[in-house]
Design an enzyme around this catalytic site. Structure first.
Site, PDB file in Angstrom:
ATOM      1  N   ILE A  97     -11.573   4.341  -3.777  1.00  0.00           N
ATOM      2  CA  ILE A  97     -11.826   4.989  -5.057  1.00  0.00           C
ATOM      3  C   ILE A  97     -13.285   4.785  -5.431  1.00  0.00           C
ATOM      4  O   ILE A  97     -13.865   3.736  -5.150  1.00  0.00           O
ATOM      5  CB  ILE A  97     -10.875   4.450  -6.155  1.00  0.00           C
ATOM      6  CG1 ILE A  97     -11.005   5.262  -7.432  1.00  0.00           C
ATOM      7  CG2 ILE A  97     -11.080   2.972  -6.385  1.00  0.00           C
ATOM      8  CD1 ILE A  97      -9.887   5.016  -8.428  1.00  0.00           C
TER       9      ILE A  97
ATOM     10  N   TYR B 263      -5.929  -4.036  -8.166  1.00  0.00           N
ATOM     11  CA  TYR B 263      -5.113  -3.802  -6.971  1.00  0.00           C
ATOM     12  C   TYR B 263      -3.858  -4.670  -6.977  1.00  0.00           C
ATOM     13  O   TYR B 263      -2.780  -4.215  -6.614  1.00  0.00           O
ATOM     14  CB  TYR B 263      -5.926  -4.040  -5.703  1.00  0.00           C
ATOM     15  CG  TYR B 263      -7.156  -3.170  -5.588  1.00  0.00           C
ATOM     16  CD1 TYR B 263      -7.174  -1.858  -6.067  1.00  0.00           C
ATOM     17  CD2 TYR B 263      -8.325  -3.648  -5.007  1.00  0.00           C
ATOM     18  CE1 TYR B 263      -8.305  -1.062  -5.963  1.00  0.00           C
ATOM     19  CE2 TYR B 263      -9.456  -2.862  -4.899  1.00  0.00           C
ATOM     20  CZ  TYR B 263      -9.442  -1.571  -5.380  1.00  0.00           C
ATOM     21  OH  TYR B 263     -10.564  -0.789  -5.275  1.00  0.00           O
TER      22      TYR B 263
END
Length: 119
Positions: A36, A83
């Site tokens: 990302i 995450y």
């Protein structure tokens, strides 16, 4: 053939604020790398989390992957926390793997399995 999927990330105002991608999609082994990139002014507004969840969902449900993985620098505590909230697990650490701002830093290898995502 390039086995990558790249999608734009839009803000609530429909402006492009970043990109998210599944890279090296390997259907034979059922895995892909995720990454990302968000503009600095767009960080901290939930766009990254939303985009990651949508791309992981797409990877597991539509592409039928078994595993999605990523690497991140150990000094990127904000990314690691994100995450882990999403469900990624640290699978390994590459010691002094990157040179950043005049010093060597660790790189973490993180992954999530379809069976963990679908819980």
């Amino acid at each position: 053939m390039n086995n990558d999927l790249i999608l734009g990330i839009e803000s609530d105002e429909k402006e492009l604020v970043g990109w998210i991608f599944l890279k090296d999609i390997d259907h034979g082994h059922g895995r892909a790398s995720i990454g990302i990139l968000l503009s600095s002014e767009s960080r901290g507004h939930g766009y990254g989390r939303m985009a990651m969840k949508q791309m992981i969902d797409l990877g597991f449900k539509q592409l039928r992957l078994n595993k999605i993985y990523l690497t991140t620098r150990g000094i990127n505590e904000q990314a690691i926390a994100l995450y882990e909230k999403i469900g990624f697990i640290i699978e390994g650490k590459l010691r002094n793997h990157a040179y950043v701002d005049g010093k060597y830093v660790d790189t973490y290898f993180m992954g999530i399995l379809a069976s963990e995502w679908n819980k």
